[in-house]
Design an enzyme around this catalytic site. Structure first.
Site, PDB file in Angstrom:
ATOM      1  N   CYS A 288      23.658 -36.377  -1.259  1.00  0.00           N
ATOM      2  CA  CYS A 288      23.575 -37.535  -2.165  1.00  0.00           C
ATOM      3  C   CYS A 288      24.677 -37.495  -3.226  1.00  0.00           C
ATOM      4  O   CYS A 288      24.971 -38.501  -3.848  1.00  0.00           O
ATOM      5  CB  CYS A 288      22.196 -37.604  -2.799  1.00  0.00           C
ATOM      6  SG  CYS A 288      21.716 -36.063  -3.539  1.00  0.00           S
TER       7      CYS A 288
ATOM      8  N   GLU B  47      26.905 -46.394   0.335  1.00  0.00           N
ATOM      9  CA  GLU B  47      26.861 -44.956   0.620  1.00  0.00           C
ATOM     10  C   GLU B  47      27.092 -44.743   2.120  1.00  0.00           C
ATOM     11  O   GLU B  47      26.428 -45.369   2.942  1.00  0.00           O
ATOM     12  CB  GLU B  47      25.486 -44.403   0.208  1.00  0.00           C
ATOM     13  CG  GLU B  47      25.402 -42.900   0.213  1.00  0.00           C
ATOM     14  CD  GLU B  47      24.076 -42.357  -0.355  1.00  0.00           C
ATOM     15  OE1 GLU B  47      24.086 -41.230  -0.854  1.00  0.00           O
ATOM     16  OE2 GLU B  47      23.052 -43.060  -0.294  1.00  0.00           O
TER      17      GLU B  47
ATOM     18  N   LYS C 179       5.514 -32.406   0.974  1.00  0.00           N
ATOM     19  CA  LYS C 179       5.576 -33.294   2.146  1.00  0.00           C
ATOM     20  C   LYS C 179       7.037 -33.322   2.581  1.00  0.00           C
ATOM     21  O   LYS C 179       7.844 -34.081   2.066  1.00  0.00           O
ATOM     22  CB  LYS C 179       5.106 -34.699   1.732  1.00  0.00           C
ATOM     23  CG  LYS C 179       4.485 -35.554   2.811  1.00  0.00           C
ATOM     24  CD  LYS C 179       5.329 -35.776   4.046  1.00  0.00           C
ATOM     25  CE  LYS C 179       6.405 -36.819   3.870  1.00  0.00           C
ATOM     26  NZ  LYS C 179       7.410 -36.793   4.967  1.00  0.00           N
TER      27      LYS C 179
ATOM     28  N   GLU D 193      14.907 -38.675  -7.260  1.00  0.00           N
ATOM     29  CA  GLU D 193      16.326 -38.353  -7.046  1.00  0.00           C
ATOM     30  C   GLU D 193      16.754 -39.130  -5.812  1.00  0.00           C
ATOM     31  O   GLU D 193      16.371 -38.792  -4.696  1.00  0.00           O
ATOM     32  CB  GLU D 193      16.471 -36.830  -6.879  1.00  0.00           C
ATOM     33  CG  GLU D 193      17.841 -36.349  -7.275  1.00  0.00           C
ATOM     34  CD  GLU D 193      18.765 -36.318  -6.077  1.00  0.00           C
ATOM     35  OE1 GLU D 193      19.501 -37.304  -5.900  1.00  0.00           O
ATOM     36  OE2 GLU D 193      18.730 -35.337  -5.343  1.00  0.00           O
TER      37      GLU D 193
HETATM   38  P1  ADP Z   1      16.306 -40.515   4.149  1.00  0.00           P
HETATM   39  O1  ADP Z   1      17.044 -41.806   4.177  1.00  0.00           O
HETATM   40  O2  ADP Z   1      17.021 -39.397   3.477  1.00  0.00           O
HETATM   41  O3  ADP Z   1      15.652 -40.133   5.431  1.00  0.00           O
HETATM   42  P2  ADP Z   1      13.750 -41.344   3.126  1.00  0.00           P
HETATM   43  O4  ADP Z   1      13.594 -41.941   1.786  1.00  0.00           O
HETATM   44  O5  ADP Z   1      13.461 -42.182   4.310  1.00  0.00           O
HETATM   45  O6  ADP Z   1      15.207 -40.766   3.091  1.00  0.00           O
HETATM   46  O7  ADP Z   1      12.893 -40.022   3.260  1.00  0.00           O
HETATM   47  C1  ADP Z   1      12.750 -39.055   2.249  1.00  0.00           C
HETATM   48  C2  ADP Z   1      11.346 -38.512   2.291  1.00  0.00           C
HETATM   49  O8  ADP Z   1      10.453 -39.587   2.044  1.00  0.00           O
HETATM   50  C3  ADP Z   1      10.935 -37.936   3.631  1.00  0.00           C
HETATM   51  O9  ADP Z   1      10.080 -36.823   3.399  1.00  0.00           O
HETATM   52  C4  ADP Z   1      10.156 -39.055   4.268  1.00  0.00           C
HETATM   53  O10 ADP Z   1       9.217 -38.615   5.222  1.00  0.00           O
HETATM   54  C5  ADP Z   1       9.456 -39.615   3.048  1.00  0.00           C
HETATM   55  N1  ADP Z   1       8.976 -40.998   3.188  1.00  0.00           N
HETATM   56  C6  ADP Z   1       9.477 -41.991   3.943  1.00  0.00           C
HETATM   57  N2  ADP Z   1       8.730 -43.113   3.791  1.00  0.00           N
HETATM   58  C7  ADP Z   1       7.739 -42.820   2.928  1.00  0.00           C
HETATM   59  C8  ADP Z   1       6.646 -43.535   2.347  1.00  0.00           C
HETATM   60  N3  ADP Z   1       6.416 -44.810   2.649  1.00  0.00           N
HETATM   61  N4  ADP Z   1       5.842 -42.887   1.474  1.00  0.00           N
HETATM   62  C9  ADP Z   1       6.072 -41.600   1.163  1.00  0.00           C
HETATM   63  N5  ADP Z   1       7.071 -40.879   1.658  1.00  0.00           N
HETATM   64  C10 ADP Z   1       7.897 -41.463   2.536  1.00  0.00           C
END
Ligand code: ADP
Length: 438
Positions: free
Chosen positions: A245, A342, A136, A211
């Site tokens: 990161c 960060e 995903k 991570e």
């Molecule tokens: P960033 O701040 O790096 O964008 P996120 O944690 O928002 O980090 O996103 C990292 C990954 O997690 C992406 O693939 C995003 O689509 C996914 N993501 C965001 N929200 C959810 C959720 N509620 N459940 C599963 N995956 C999610």
């Protein structure tokens, strides 16, 4: 893809995994090796996709494609070393051994900052172990994922072993975490979403690798080789426009060299070429989106209002849009968000310190614990401080710590588990103990 389609993907992955796991490790390794060769052959095309959808300079994008291919190669090699044990038995009529078996269908939820490598380090390990891996990708960078999968298909890695699930993150995340057939989730992203995935995975007791965010201290002692420290700082801070990161986030510089180091750093930073990453000479691309831009700008503005001084940069770049000037800030108050949180942008914030003990306390005063950097020519100090820092990885006199051959990961709020190294394969294997009566 919606929840219904993802359910079908999981069902097909379950069937496909039964066949995939029954291949010998050598057969799986050969497919992975062929995938790696394809990635190397198509480095330029992969890099172009990354730069166009993510913004990093083309040179860095090429580097990422090769780095990503390195994980596939490494895990192809490690696949054949998933050894079990024979154990001296506790009884003369029983023999004891262990074998390692693939955990099953797993999901990789990946971020946008390394849209190839974050997939490769998960999928490479998962496929090598005999798992199916549903990817995903981040909504900002789906095409890099699709490009990687396309190359995998060309070398005979079945689509059902490596499906790509693009769509609404909350909807798809909910399916992946709740489904009992998905036995593990490997997530790279924010601590906030990582915590959510941890909680959502509890009812089905999934294995997890998380991570998450970092807040890396970069500690320059007065006995450091300044030029080496500057090289390390430029790499650890400004790669990917500061959006990694393990980026150096809190610069602690010892009082005796504070002025010299900050001025020299500012001089180097002024020379960075900002612009369209497709141009070969560009070193700093745009930030990923408006939210990222506003976050960086507001942190810098607040710190200045609280008394910090800007040595170079400090605001939007003349390129407009999401380009932020490479920036060096000194004397950000310890209470400011710039000094505490960060940054995830091309901004180096420097703070002065006097004593070793003091700086170790300052470095550890964070809920995160991913990477740390120490710059010193004193071997005893390097050992002492590297052992005292609360983190998963330490760079001593280098800003380059990430490689497929060594374990990558954090402690505290930076997450669980390790990727890369021999440890990276174990994350996708279960140990089964077999007691045989004779
Ligand atoms: P960033 O701040 O790096 O964008 P996120 O944690 O928002 O980090 O996103 C990292 C990954 O997690 C992406 O693939 C995003 O689509 C996914 N993501 C965001 N929200 C959810 C959720 N509620 N459940 C599963 N995956 C999610």
């Amino acid at each position: 893809m919606d929840a219904k389609e993802l359910n079908e993907v999981i069902a097909r992955a379950v069937v496909a995994q039964a066949t995939w796991r029954s291949l010998t490790a050598g057969e799986r390794a050969a497919r992975l090796q062929a995938w790696q060769s394809k990635m190397i052959e198509h480095t330029d095309a992969l890099a172009e996709v990354v730069t166009l959808e993510q913004g990093k300079p083309i040179n860095e994008a090429r580097g990422e494609a090769v780095y990503a291919a390195g994980f596939i190669e490494w895990f192809a090699q490690e696949a054949r070393r998933a050894y079990g044990d024979t154990i001296p038995s506790h009884r003369s009529d029983i023999r004891l051994s262990t074998i390692k078996q693939p955990i099953g269908v797993v999901a990789a939820i990946t971020p946008w900052n390394f849209p190839l490598a974050m997939i490769a380090r998960k999928a490479g390990a998962a496929l090598a172990a005999g798992c199916a891996c549903i990817v995903k990708p981040a909504e900002q960078t789906p095409l890099s994922a699709v490009a990687l999968q396309r190359l995998a298909l060309e070398v005979g890695i079945p689509g059902d072993i490596l499906p790509i699930a693009t769509g609404d993150a909350v909807e798809l995340g909910s399916v992946l975490t709740n489904d009992d057939r998905v036995r593990k989730i490997s997530f790279t992203g924010s601590t906030e979403v990582g915590g959510l995935i941890y909680a959502q995975s509890a009812p089905t007791l999934k294995k997890l690798s998380l991570e998450l965010g970092g807040n890396a201290p970069f500690i320059v002692f007065s006995d450091a080789d300044i030029d080496r420290a500057l090289d390390a700082a430029m790499f650890a801070k400004f790669r990917n426009a500061g959006q990694t990161c393990v980026c150096a986030n809190r610069f602690f510089v010892q009082a005796e060299i504070y002025d010299e180091f900050s001025k020299k750093l500012a001089r180097r930073v002024e020379q960075l070429v900002v612009g369209d990453g497709i141009r070969e000479e560009v070193q700093i691309g745009p930030l990923i989106d408006q939210a990222a831009f506003s976050n960086v700008a507001s942190k810098v503005n607040e710190a200045v209002a609280e008394g910090a001084q800007i040595l170079t940069g400090g605001g939007p770049h003349a390129c407009g849009g999401l380009f932020f000037q490479p920036t060096v800030v000194v004397d950000a108050p310890a209470s400011s968000r710039l000094a505490r949180e960060e940054i995830f942008g091309p901004v180096a914030a420097l703070v002065k310190f006097s004593e070793e003990e003091e700086v170790v306390d300052m470095a550890n005063a964070s809920e995160f614990g991913l990477a740390s950097y120490i710059l010193t020519e004193n071997i005893r100090r390097a050992v002492r401080v590297s052992e005292a820092l609360e983190c998963g990885m330490v760079g001593i006199n280098t800003g380059a710590i990430s490689t497929e051959v060594a374990p990558f990961g954090g402690i505290k709020h930076s997450g669980l588990g390790r990727e890369g190294g021999w440890q990276g394969l174990d994350e996708y294997l279960e140990v089964k103990m077999i007691a045989t009566g004779i």
